[in-house]
Design an enzyme around this catalytic site. Structure first.
Site, mmCIF file in Angstrom:
data_model
loop_
_atom_site.group_PDB
_atom_site.id
_atom_site.type_symbol
_atom_site.label_atom_id
_atom_site.label_comp_id
_atom_site.label_asym_id
_atom_site.label_seq_id
_atom_site.Cartn_x
_atom_site.Cartn_y
_atom_site.Cartn_z
ATOM 1 N N THR A 189 65.224 45.642 23.753
ATOM 2 C CA THR A 189 66.526 45.812 22.777
ATOM 3 C C THR A 189 66.524 43.786 22.072
ATOM 4 O O THR A 189 65.912 43.516 22.933
ATOM 5 C CB THR A 189 67.785 45.675 22.954
ATOM 6 O OG1 THR A 189 67.783 45.945 24.143
ATOM 7 C CG2 THR A 189 67.760 47.491 23.202
ATOM 8 N N GLU A 334 68.640 52.430 21.582
ATOM 9 C CA GLU A 334 69.067 53.521 22.368
ATOM 10 C C GLU A 334 69.509 54.671 21.942
ATOM 11 O O GLU A 334 69.991 55.731 22.896
ATOM 12 C CB GLU A 334 71.047 52.532 23.561
ATOM 13 C CG GLU A 334 70.221 51.708 24.205
ATOM 14 C CD GLU A 334 70.718 50.323 23.256
ATOM 15 O OE1 GLU A 334 70.656 49.915 22.540
ATOM 16 O OE2 GLU A 334 71.122 49.513 23.475
ATOM 17 N N LYS A 443 89.578 38.536 14.624
ATOM 18 C CA LYS A 443 90.665 39.209 14.632
ATOM 19 C C LYS A 443 91.854 37.719 14.167
ATOM 20 O O LYS A 443 91.455 37.115 14.782
ATOM 21 C CB LYS A 443 90.514 39.494 16.680
ATOM 22 C CG LYS A 443 90.212 40.752 17.013
ATOM 23 C CD LYS A 443 89.856 40.940 18.339
ATOM 24 C CE LYS A 443 89.099 41.641 18.624
ATOM 25 N NZ LYS A 443 88.476 41.580 19.828
ATOM 26 N N TRP A 448 92.432 43.430 12.598
ATOM 27 C CA TRP A 448 90.968 43.560 12.997
ATOM 28 C C TRP A 448 90.592 42.918 11.026
ATOM 29 O O TRP A 448 90.895 44.198 9.799
ATOM 30 C CB TRP A 448 90.396 44.431 13.151
ATOM 31 C CG TRP A 448 90.250 44.522 14.652
ATOM 32 C CD1 TRP A 448 91.196 43.326 15.632
ATOM 33 C CD2 TRP A 448 89.392 45.207 15.479
ATOM 34 N NE1 TRP A 448 91.322 43.692 16.580
ATOM 35 C CE2 TRP A 448 90.487 44.792 16.742
ATOM 36 C CE3 TRP A 448 88.939 46.485 15.847
ATOM 37 C CZ2 TRP A 448 89.525 45.421 18.116
ATOM 38 C CZ3 TRP A 448 87.991 46.977 16.501
ATOM 39 C CH2 TRP A 448 88.856 46.857 17.847
HETATM 40 P P1 AMP Z 1 68.688 47.271 17.372
HETATM 41 O O1 AMP Z 1 69.251 48.223 18.372
HETATM 42 O O2 AMP Z 1 67.568 46.332 16.930
HETATM 43 O O3 AMP Z 1 68.109 48.795 15.896
HETATM 44 O O4 AMP Z 1 70.441 47.281 16.354
HETATM 45 C C1 AMP Z 1 71.314 48.409 16.362
HETATM 46 C C2 AMP Z 1 72.485 47.917 15.751
HETATM 47 O O5 AMP Z 1 72.041 47.898 14.520
HETATM 48 C C3 AMP Z 1 73.457 48.812 15.159
HETATM 49 O O6 AMP Z 1 74.492 48.288 16.812
HETATM 50 C C4 AMP Z 1 74.410 48.194 13.987
HETATM 51 O O7 AMP Z 1 75.075 46.953 15.083
HETATM 52 C C5 AMP Z 1 73.260 48.359 13.758
HETATM 53 N N1 AMP Z 1 73.042 49.318 12.905
HETATM 54 C C6 AMP Z 1 71.738 49.716 12.706
HETATM 55 N N2 AMP Z 1 71.833 50.068 11.277
HETATM 56 C C7 AMP Z 1 73.293 50.557 10.757
HETATM 57 C C8 AMP Z 1 73.627 50.082 9.227
HETATM 58 N N3 AMP Z 1 72.847 51.540 9.078
HETATM 59 N N4 AMP Z 1 75.226 49.501 9.576
HETATM 60 C C9 AMP Z 1 75.685 48.691 9.752
HETATM 61 N N5 AMP Z 1 74.992 48.093 11.007
HETATM 62 C C10 AMP Z 1 73.546 48.742 11.735
#
Ligand code: AMP
Length: 552
Positions: A189, A334, A443, A448
């Site tokens: 990640t 994940e 917040k 929120w």
């Molecule tokens: P990663 O594991 O680096 O791909 O990041 C995942 C995170 O990216 C998710 O938990 C979201 O917070 C954000 N994310 C992924 N796709 C979207 C989307 N379409 N809209 C908003 N946030 C997103």
């Protein structure tokens, strides 16, 4: 009584074997580092993947060993995907945009034995090599002998050439069958908070995910498609496309490192691309290029956007100005990564105008195989009414159960629910909308405020190129939103005209307390705005502004 059906393990090698037998002549086109085009097909690629296994064996790689890659999207990286996993080893894709310290940490944490790197990363490899000399035995540069770079590596670490090794190997290898739960690939990640953690995909999870994302209401892949993964192969396995495309028999068009609007337009038109996927920043770049150059996309039917919230501007502009559908998807490392996809349903298919746009801004329905729910801070399930915001939990056959090096099940609760760290609503149609990362939500006085909703509105302003909302400390309300914006080239941002956009669209108490214009925003290695840096920078902005006004 068990059913009497064959219980064949789901193997990643079965995908490339299928493609080589049933779609033998289907092309894999790659734009190389120097910008030239390389062409091969699935039949040839499968043979080269077997040859690569023989190379890996001579390098001492066996079952469970981790093989790292620092690679762009191209045919050699694809051979590594299939060769490494196919033999039972683990393909560890590394994001080259991470800093050398993080990359060193990741290679050490994963105990990678061999690193395959593009020649464009020689300086990076030299910078990280001394710190990982105990772990890494060799670096193989993904090039021909003629392009082999001069490289200085620590004693005991060999610098080798991919094509020289391939030329010396044979391809007499039969893909083995083993337990489908065997680990196949590893992706860390991005580690924007704390140390990066490894997500360890299995053959089973990868094959099931590939089948699920090909469905008509997800990527809808067909053998006539020509698929361009703009999302890098080091970003959650290019969202599964290197597996799903050969399984469906679609051609793969690999852009290498050339991801600017002009390069993508040319590649899409020259190679008759029908479907592509990437993060919003990439499509913003493409849209700006199309608008300024007057060019059109001749064959693209769908651009999938995920990784960050898709601004309404992109949903609207590609459709109206270029006749290209933009599909919004959500997922995370994940979740392999696809969790939801926004395709029309029985009710939403009839939506039009503002109702349709508003619906398409949402991240979509759970795809079959993913279960989801939203819960409050005490863990109680919240209603699917499109209003209640809660922590988003998911579970399914391609959702992580634990991180690399940790116990199975340690990343989820007793019922298998994984807490995504996202805050979301789910409406009566089952459409999920991300309103925030839980740590980014504002917040204000116990209520929120959604930073994503406010950012989406700001980027709809014609003078705004990029926008981020951060929580700033406030004496009375605890936190209030502050908007940080970057102007489009040649534009000046009038604060009042940006704030005017919010009136009638959000409750008045959601309006940002300050608008700060900056030259650029900090980004993470996967191209997302680095909220943590911004939060630290502007946390005291409103308190400081008040102190100054009190002094006056
Ligand atoms: P990663 O594991 O680096 O791909 O990041 C995942 C995170 O990216 C998710 O938990 C979201 O917070 C954000 N994310 C992924 N796709 C979207 C989307 N379409 N809209 C908003 N946030 C997103």
């Amino acid at each position: 009584m068990f059913g009497l059906m064959q219980d064949r393990p789901l193997m990643i090698s079965s995908i490339i074997r299928h493609a080589s037998r049933h779609h033998a002549q289907t092309e894999v086109v790659s734009k190389t580092i120097d910008g030239s085009i390389h062409r091969t097909n699935y039949a040839a690629l499968e043979i080269r993947a077997r040859r690569l296994v023989r190379v890996l064996q001579t390098l001492g790689i066996g079952r469970d060993d981790r093989v790292a890659t620092l690679g762009w999207n191209g045919f050699r990286h694809l051979e590594l995907y299939y060769g490494v996993s196919g033999m039972g080893a683990i393909c560890h894709t590394i994001n080259p945009r991470l800093g050398p310290k993080d990359i060193g940490f990741i290679i050490d944490d994963a105990s990678d034995r061999v690193l395959f790197a593009e020649t464009s990363f020689v300086a990076l490899v030299e910078a990280i090599a001394p710190a990982i000399a105990d772990t890494l035995r060799a670096v193989v540069f993904m090039c021909d002998a003629a392009d082999m770079p001069q490289v200085s590596l620590p004693p005991g670490m060999a610098g080798l050439c991919y094509e020289t090794l391939m030329a010396a190997a044979d391809d007499e290898y039969a893909w083995p069958e083993f337990d489908e739960r065997q680990a196949a690939s590893l992706c860390y990640t991005s580690g924007t908070t704390g140390r990066p953690k490894g997500v360890l995909y299995s053959h089973r999870s990868t094959v099931l995910h590939a089948m699920a994302i090909s469905a008509a209401d997800v990527f809808g892949l067909r053998a006539v498609d020509r698929v361009l993964p703009v999302v890098p192969m080091f970003h959650v396995n290019a969202w599964g496309l290197p597996y799903a495309a050969p399984a469906a028999g679609s051609a793969l068009i690999m852009p290498g490192r050339h991801l600017d609007g002009a390069s993508l337009t040319q590649l899409m038109n020259d190679e008759r691309v029908t479907m592509s996927a990437g993060v919003p920043t990439i499509w913003m770049g493409l849209l700006n290029y199309l608008r300024s150059s007057g060019q059109r996309l001749h064959s693209v039917r769908s651009l999938v956007i995920g990784g960050s919230a898709c601004p309404r501007l992109l949903l609207d502009a590609f459709d109206r100005e270029y006749g290209v559908r933009v599909d919004h998807a959500w997922g995370m490392s994940e979740t392999s990564p696809l969790g939801t996809f926004n395709a029309p349903g029985q009710a939403s298919a009839a939506y039009q105008g503002e109702t349709l746009l508003r619906h398409r801004e949402k991240q979509g329905r759970g795809i079959f195989g993913i279960d989801m729910k939203i819960v409050d801070d005490a863990g109680a399930a919240l209603p699917w009414d499109g209003l209640a915001q809660g922590n988003l939990l998911v579970r399914g056959a391609w959702v992580a159960s634990g991180y690399f090096g940790e116990a199975p099940g340690s990343a989820c609760d007793a019922d298998g629910w994984f807490a995504t760290g996202d805050v979301a609503t789910i409406d009566a149609l089952g459409t999920m909308e991300i309103t925030d990362r839980s740590k980014d939500v504002i917040k204000s006085g116990g209520e929120w405020i959604s930073s994503i909703a406010l950012e989406n509105i700001a980027v709809g302003h014609p003078d705004v190129a990029e926008a981020a909302i951060v929580a700033a400390s406030h004496e009375k309300w605890t936190e209030r939103p502050v908007l940080v914006v970057v102007a489009r080239d040649g534009c000046t941002i009038e604060v009042d005209s940006v704030l005017a956009l919010y009136r009638d669209r959000v409750p008045s108490w959601w309006l940002p307390d300050a608008v700060i214009v900056v030259d650029e925003l900090p980004h993470t290695a996967t191209g997302k705005v680095h909220k943590l840096t911004l939060r630290m920078r502007y946390r005291d902005h409103l308190l400081r502004a008040k102190e100054i006004s009190d002094l006056r």
